[in-house]
Design a protein around this motif. Structure first.
Motif, PDB file in Angstrom:
ATOM      1  N   UNK A 101       0.872  -1.181   0.000  1.00 30.47           N
ATOM      2  CA  UNK A 101       0.000   0.000   0.000  1.00 30.47           C
ATOM      3  C   UNK A 101       0.908   1.230   0.000  1.00 30.47           C
ATOM      4  N   UNK A 102       0.693   2.114  -0.971  1.00 30.48           N
ATOM      5  CA  UNK A 102       1.621   3.212  -1.183  1.00 30.48           C
ATOM      6  C   UNK A 102       0.883   4.549  -1.250  1.00 30.48           C
ATOM      7  N   UNK A 103       1.385   5.531  -0.511  1.00 33.49           N
ATOM      8  CA  UNK A 103       0.875   6.906  -0.569  1.00 33.49           C
ATOM      9  C   UNK A 103       1.329   7.539  -1.884  1.00 33.49           C
ATOM     10  N   UNK A 104       0.368   7.935  -2.720  1.00 33.52           N
ATOM     11  CA  UNK A 104       0.674   8.539  -4.021  1.00 33.52           C
ATOM     12  C   UNK A 104      -0.241   9.726  -4.284  1.00 33.52           C
ATOM     13  N   UNK A 105       0.235  10.621  -5.128  1.00 32.83           N
ATOM     14  CA  UNK A 105      -0.620  11.616  -5.759  1.00 32.83           C
ATOM     15  C   UNK A 105      -0.931  11.073  -7.150  1.00 32.83           C
ATOM     16  N   UNK A 106      -1.934  11.600  -7.853  1.00 32.98           N
ATOM     17  CA  UNK A 106      -2.298  11.034  -9.156  1.00 32.98           C
ATOM     18  C   UNK A 106      -1.144  10.947 -10.146  1.00 32.98           C
ATOM     19  N   UNK A 107      -0.271  11.983 -10.167  1.00 30.55           N
ATOM     20  CA  UNK A 107       0.832  11.954 -11.125  1.00 30.55           C
ATOM     21  C   UNK A 107       1.827  10.842 -10.816  1.00 30.55           C
ATOM     22  N   UNK A 108       2.004  10.502  -9.540  1.00 24.74           N
ATOM     23  CA  UNK A 108       2.898   9.411  -9.174  1.00 24.74           C
ATOM     24  C   UNK A 108       2.267   8.051  -9.464  1.00 24.74           C
ATOM     25  N   UNK A 109       0.950   7.976  -9.399  1.00 21.54           N
ATOM     26  CA  UNK A 109       0.265   6.713  -9.650  1.00 21.54           C
ATOM     27  C   UNK A 109       0.264   6.350 -11.135  1.00 21.54           C
ATOM     28  N   UNK A 110       0.313   7.355 -11.999  1.00 26.46           N
ATOM     29  CA  UNK A 110       0.130   7.100 -13.433  1.00 26.46           C
ATOM     30  C   UNK A 110       1.126   6.101 -14.020  1.00 26.46           C
ATOM     31  N   UNK A 111       2.442   6.310 -13.892  1.00 22.63           N
ATOM     32  CA  UNK A 111       3.356   5.345 -14.524  1.00 22.63           C
ATOM     33  C   UNK A 111       3.246   3.955 -13.922  1.00 22.63           C
ATOM     34  N   UNK A 112       2.868   3.876 -12.646  1.00 22.65           N
ATOM     35  CA  UNK A 112       2.689   2.578 -12.009  1.00 22.65           C
ATOM     36  C   UNK A 112       1.439   1.884 -12.555  1.00 22.65           C
ATOM     37  N   UNK A 113       0.376   2.660 -12.737  1.00 25.66           N
ATOM     38  CA  UNK A 113      -0.844   2.091 -13.319  1.00 25.66           C
ATOM     39  C   UNK A 113      -0.599   1.662 -14.764  1.00 25.66           C
TER      40      UNK A 113
END
Length: 430
Positions: A101-113
Motif C-alpha cells: 500500500x503506497x501513498x501517491x498523488x495522481x501523477x505518481x500513480x500514473x506510470x505505475x498504473x
C-alpha cells in the motif's frame, strides 16, 4: 506526503526508469478481474510520504486498530522522506520491492498504473466507491486506462482572499467578489481605472488550473494530446493580455511566484490572492490594516467546481497479500479514520458526508475555522484540474508561452499553439 496546499499541488515526476516497468507485467486475470478477493490475512507493507515525524501516534493507532479487527494480519509501516520520494518509488517498482500500500498523488500513480503495478479499484474494490466524494474517487482515473488506481485519501484546496477596502475604493461591492471569470475581468479593469493603475486585481498569470477553471478542455478524451490551445484557451489568454495592458494585472506578474504574489497582497497593492489559514494568521500579525478588511471566497471559476488537491493510497497489483492490502487501504481512508486525521492537521476527508460535520461547517470566530469552513464547502464538488501527465517541464513551457502572449510578443493563439506542440512532443518522448 507533506501536508500543505502548495505541496499537494506540486507535481513530482517519476523518473524514466519507472516507465520501463511494463516488463513486470500485470496481475490482472484474463477475464479482466483482479484477484483481490479472499481472506484478509498476511503481512502488509504500508508506505507514506514524510508523515512519521508529526503523526507517529496517529498511524500506529490506526495500524493497531486494523490488526485487532483482522487478527491474521500484520502491518509494517515505512515512511519515506519527502526528498527523492518519486525516485524511491521508481526504484522500488523497477526492483520488484514496491510496498503493498503506497501513498501517491495522481501523477505518481500514473506510470505505475500504466505498467500494471497499480490495482484497478473499480474492479477490485467497487463496493467501496459510494463511500467517497465522486470527484475524489475519479481523481485517480488515468488517461488512456480504464479504472481507478488509488483510494482517495486526504484532500485540500485553497480559498481566495480579497481586500474589501480596495473593492470599496474602486466602487465595487465588497460583499460580492467575482465568482466567474467574466466578472473578474470586468471588476479588475474597473479597479485599475479607479485607482489610476495603482491597484491591480491579480498578481499572477494563468496556470493550467486557471485554464481548467475557465472551462478549457485540457486534454483529449484518450489522454494522448494536450488541447488547451482550443478557442476557449485562446480567449482566456487574450483576456489576461488585456488585463496586463490595463494595469489590472500586476506589472511583476510575469515572473511572480506564490510568495511574491502574497507579499503584493499583504502590501495592499493587489486586491485578490489565494491563500491558507496560515496566511490569515500572518495577516493578523504583520498586516493588521489588511486583516481588518479581509474577505474570504472561493477561487473564481466558470465550471462551478473548485480545484482539488488529492492524495491517495495505491494497492500494489502484485501484492502477495492483496485482500489484506485492499482492506487496509480502505480502512485508513474510511470515514472514521479520515475524520480523525483531519482534526490533527489542516486537510479534508474525501469520504461522503464528512464535510457536513460541524467541524467543517460551524464558525467559532478563529481564523483557522474561517478558512476551514470556506474550503470544506467548496470541496464537496471540487475536481482535480491539473492533468496527471503535465510535468514540471511542461508547466514551464506553458508559463513561458503565457508570458510572451501577455506582453504582446506573440499572439495568444500562436503562443498556445507552440506550447501545446512542445508539450505533446514531450509527452510522446516520455
Amino acid at each position: 506526503m507533506r501536508i500543505s496546499r502548495r505541496a499537494a499541488a506540486a507535481t513530482a515526476v517519476v523518473v524514466t526508469s519507472a516507465l520501463a516497468l511494463t516488463a513486470c507485467g500485470s496481475s490482472t486475470g484474463p477475464d479482466g478481474a483482479d484477484s483481490a478477493s479472499g481472506k484478509v490475512e498476511g503481512q502488509v507493507t504500508f508506505q507514506t510520504w514524510n508523515l512519521k515525524a508529526n503523526f507517529k501516534d496517529y498511524f500506529e493507532g490506526v495500524i493497531a486498530d486494523f490488526e485487532k479487527k483482522y487478527p491474521h494480519t500484520k502491518v509494517k509501516w515505512v515512511d519515506q522522506p519527502a526528498e527523492g520520494y518519486p525516485e524511491k518509488l521508481s526504484a522500488d517498482a523497477a526492483g520488484g520491492t514496491l510496498p503493498d500500500v503506497v501513498n501517491v498523488s495522481p501523477d505518481l500513480a500514473y506510470p505505475l498504473a500504466k505498467a500494471g503495478l497499480a490495482l484497478d479499484l473499480d474492479k477490485a474494490a467497487t463496493k467501496y466507491r459510494g463511500e467517497y466524494l465522486p470527484g475524489a474517487w475519479q481523481s485517480h482515473e488515468m488517461p488512456g486506462l480504464p479504472g481507478v488506481y488509488a483510494f482517495p485519501w486526504y484532500l485540500n484546496t485553497g480559498p481566495m482572499f480579497y481586500n474589501k477596502e480596495l473593492f470599496r475604493q474602486a466602487g465595487l461591492d465588497p460583499d460580492k467578489p467575482p465568482t466567474t471569470y467574466d466578472q473578474l475581468f470586468r471588476d479588475a479593469v474597473s479597479m485599475a481605472r479607479h485607482s489610476g493603475r495603482r491597484t491591480a486585481m491579480l498578481a499572477s498569470t494563468p496556470s493550467i488550473e486557471d485554464f481548467g477553471r475557465y472551462g478549457v478542455r485540457l486534454m483529449n478524451d484518450r489522454g494522448t494530446e494536450f488541447t488547451f490551445n482550443e478557442p476557449k484557451g485562446v480567449e482566456l489568454l487574450r483576456h489576461y493580455k488585456e488585463l496586463y495592458a490595463a494595469g489590472a494585472l500586476d506589472s511583476q506578474a510575469l515572473t511572480a511566484k506564490a510568495e511574491s504574489s502574497g507579499r503584493k497582497f499583504q502590501q495592499e497593492s493587489v486586491a485578490m490572492n489565494p491563500g491558507s489559514a496560515l496566511d490569515l494568521e500572518n495577516f493578523k500579525k504583520e498586516a493588521p490594516s489588511l486583516y481588518r478588511h479581509i474577505g474570504i471566497t472561493d477561487a473564481v471559476n466558470n465550471t462551478g467546481k473548485a480545484n482539488m488537491y488529492v492524495q491517495g493510497l495505491m494497492v500494489n497489483a502484485q501484492s502477495k497479500a492483496k485482500a489484506a492490502a485492499v482492506a487496509f487501504a480502505h480502512f485508513v481512508t474510511d470515514k472514521e479514520n479520515q475524520m480523525a486525521f483531519a482534526k490533527k492537521v489542516t486537510i479534508f476527508p474525501s469520504t461522503k458526508g464528512s464535510l457536513d460535520d460541524p467541524y467543517f461547517t460551524k464558525e467559532d470566530g478563529t481564523d483557522t475555522t474561517r478558512v476551514r469552513v470556506a474550503s470544506a464547502k467548496s470541496l464537496k464538488t471540487a475536481v482535480n484540474y491539473t492533468p496527471v501527465l503535465l510535468s514540471d517541464q511542461m508547466k514551464t513551457v506553458l508559463r513561458n508561452a503565457v508570458a510572451k502572449a501577455v506582453q504582446g510578443k506573440e499572439s495568444p493563439r500562436a503562443a498556445l499553439d507552440g506550447a501545446v506542440a512542445e508539450c505533446n512532443r514531450l509527452l510522446k518522448t516520455g
